[in-house]
Enzyme design. Sequence first.
Site, mmCIF file in Angstrom:
data_model
loop_
_atom_site.group_PDB
_atom_site.id
_atom_site.type_symbol
_atom_site.label_atom_id
_atom_site.label_comp_id
_atom_site.label_asym_id
_atom_site.label_seq_id
_atom_site.Cartn_x
_atom_site.Cartn_y
_atom_site.Cartn_z
ATOM 1 C CG ASN A 45 -6.599 -0.966 1.374
ATOM 2 O OD1 ASN A 45 -5.909 -0.586 0.435
ATOM 3 N ND2 ASN A 45 -6.088 -1.320 2.536
ATOM 4 C CG HIS A 81 -3.248 3.430 2.029
ATOM 5 N ND1 HIS A 81 -3.781 3.002 0.831
ATOM 6 C CD2 HIS A 81 -3.265 2.357 2.861
ATOM 7 C CE1 HIS A 81 -4.107 1.725 0.937
ATOM 8 N NE2 HIS A 81 -3.810 1.313 2.154
ATOM 9 C CB CYS A 98 -0.956 -0.002 1.200
ATOM 10 S SG CYS A 98 -2.037 -1.446 1.253
#
Length: 328
Positions: free
Chosen positions: A285, A255, A122
């Site tokens: 996500n 993020h 990520c």
Amino acid sequence: MTLYSKIVGTGSYLPEKRVTNEELAAQLAAKGIETSDEWIVSRSGISARHYAEPEQSSSDLGVIAAKRALEMAGMQPDDIDLIIVASSTPDFYGSFPSTACIVQKKLGMTNNCAAVDVQAVCSGFVYAVSTADSFIKSGMHKNVLVIGSEVFSRILNFEDRTTCVLFGDGAGAIVMSASQEPGILACKLHADGRHSDVLRVPGSLSNGAIAGSAFLYMDGQAVFKLAVSVLEKVAYEALDAAGMTSDQIDWLIPHQANIRIMNGTAKKLGMDAEKMVVTVDQHGNTSAASIPLALDVAVRDGRVKKGDVVMMEGVGGGFTWGAVLARM
């Protein structure tokens, strides 16, 4: 003359298949797994996610996002002299040929530019931007295409509600170019391999078959604690490196993993929630794709304007984390 790098174009893409919490809950209920819209929203802020079609790969999603970024930048594919793709779900299991080379092919490029993948889960996009910034400042490359693209739906265990409700597929891209005025103001990257077990896909290739599990595993509590701890610190490191303070940030683009982590980071930076770009509710996500996705949304809806200072930061498996401070 001092060389700088600057973001000159953004683009993003979400697959057409959109799955709401209610739809996912119904699918899981058929397997005897209980969840609900309220349960998912309260723990993550996620309301829906997008899934790629079986024939769509990370390169396919990345190419669409890249074309949109190139169009905004007023460039053709062969104007690019370096492609960097951040992805934890590459087109091929062995990660070669690189997804960046496949993107190059699908863009129809003929200039033999460099192409490479970056793997920091990520945090991948932040790592990729920092890498591009260094190449441009060195004078080695002039126009760099940076892509974050993921098809996380391929590695989700849909019998594990603690992970399968959180992730989705998507891609985001930016074009970075050499500039005489500062664009990327500071980059800070970190990793701590001692925590490599808290977020991982614990499978390996052996004799042509997968040994272990090819599904994503996450220790949610451990990831949450680490994320909250490191995001504030790395943001201030980037600000210190640029000689700036948090009140000079116009937009925070973290993020897009969990709204509680995101809100906590904004609070620790002393920023109003209105100054944080939030898209996690719409796509979940998307790992390395989430920051460029959110950036593109905010650029195209007019929130992020030329001259604005943007803080982008992320955490990911490895354990990795980093921040990029940029003037648009």
